[in-house]
Design an enzyme around this catalytic site. Structure first.
Site, mmCIF file in Angstrom:
data_model
loop_
_atom_site.group_PDB
_atom_site.id
_atom_site.type_symbol
_atom_site.label_atom_id
_atom_site.label_comp_id
_atom_site.label_asym_id
_atom_site.label_seq_id
_atom_site.Cartn_x
_atom_site.Cartn_y
_atom_site.Cartn_z
ATOM 1 N N LYS A 189 0.852 -1.191 0.000
ATOM 2 C CA LYS A 189 0.000 0.000 0.000
ATOM 3 C C LYS A 189 0.888 1.241 0.000
ATOM 4 O O LYS A 189 1.724 1.419 0.897
ATOM 5 C CB LYS A 189 -0.890 -0.043 1.247
ATOM 6 C CG LYS A 189 -2.130 0.800 1.167
ATOM 7 C CD LYS A 189 -3.014 0.483 2.367
ATOM 8 C CE LYS A 189 -4.273 1.302 2.370
ATOM 9 N NZ LYS A 189 -4.992 1.146 3.643
HETATM 10 C C1 E4P Z 1 -8.274 2.361 3.461
HETATM 11 O O1 E4P Z 1 -7.546 1.505 3.055
HETATM 12 C C2 E4P Z 1 -8.166 3.010 4.773
HETATM 13 O O2 E4P Z 1 -7.560 2.103 5.671
HETATM 14 C C3 E4P Z 1 -9.487 3.354 5.370
HETATM 15 O O3 E4P Z 1 -10.552 2.901 4.599
HETATM 16 C C4 E4P Z 1 -9.621 4.688 5.955
HETATM 17 O O4 E4P Z 1 -10.892 4.812 6.535
HETATM 18 P P1 E4P Z 1 -11.267 5.957 7.560
HETATM 19 O O5 E4P Z 1 -11.451 7.215 6.792
HETATM 20 O O6 E4P Z 1 -12.545 5.502 8.194
HETATM 21 O O7 E4P Z 1 -10.118 6.075 8.543
#
Ligand code: E4P
Length: 217
Positions: free
Chosen positions: A87
């Site tokens: 990622k």
């Molecule tokens: C995506 O990969 C992120 O980990 C995540 O969806 C972020 O979500 P949030 O905005 O609820 O922290």
């Protein structure tokens, strides 16, 4: 549509996996910290633990912000388990690192995407997944779902194979709306997945069926 769970909590991952409908897991440094997983060795072991629970892709986020650091970290993460997806943040060096990994056949997830232009760059760099954060856009009074529609339209125009991973999903209606638009994947908390089960007419209908069965026996 693939369902990923967005958590580093092993119990929640096991619960989603036990339903038989889980396709993968996304994590980020904040989710790791929330579970009290700190220190590089513990974090790496936690990724392996997650991979051992689920069958699908597990996104593991680099914390470097320079190309060399991302490559170094990403290669170490990819070596942990064949389910690991690297990622990478949507910054200049993240795009370069995405191109580097995609040309080596290593899966990538470009994260922190908030515009169609960023999604276009991720696809051009050969990302396996692009993660537009719909909940965080909604948080600032911007239409997160509209971004999913824009990216779907652009990717379909050119046949980009990058999968649209709707991230920052907060609730069941996000899941349903993403499915209508044609997002390839959604990642959200356990509540956004099990919440899809709920309907009062299912509960009252089942209660009635069971009561009627008892009357006849
Ligand atoms: C995506 O990969 C992120 O980990 C995540 O969806 C972020 O979500 P949030 O905005 O609820 O922290």
């Amino acid at each position: 549509m693939k369902f990923f769970i967005d958590t580093a909590n092993l119990d929640q991952i096991k619960e989603a996996q036990s339903l038989g409908i889980l396709d993968g897991v996304t994590t980020n440094p904040s989710l790791m910290a929330k579970e009290g997983i700190t220190g590089q060795d513990n974090i790496l072991q936690h990724y392996v633990d997650i991979c051992n629970i689920v069958d699908g892709d597990v996104s593991a986020e680099v914390i470097s912000t320079d190309f060399e650091g991302m490559v170094r970290e990403g290669e170490a993460l990819a070596a942990l388990h064949d389910q690991i997806v690297i990622k990478l943040p949507m910054i200049k060096d993240g795009v370069k690192a995405c191109k580097y990994f995609s040309s080596k056949g290593i899966k990538t997830n470009v994260t922190l995407v908030f515009s169609a232009g960023q999604a276009l760059l991720a696809a051009k760099a050969g990302a396996t997944y692009v993660s537009p954060f719909i909940g965080r856009l909604d948080d600032i009074s911007t239409d997160g779902l509209h971004l999913i529609s824009e990216i779907r339209h652009i990717y379909d125009n050119y046949g980009f194979e990058t999968e649209i991973l709707a991230a920052s999903v907060r609730h069941t209606m996000h899941v349903i709306d993403c499915a209508k638009i044609g997002a390839d994947v959604m990642t959200g908390p356990l509540s956004s997945i099990v919440g899809l089960l709920k309907h009062p007419l299912t509960d009252s209908g089942l209660a009635q069926f069971l009561a009627d069965y008892q009357k006849g026996n």
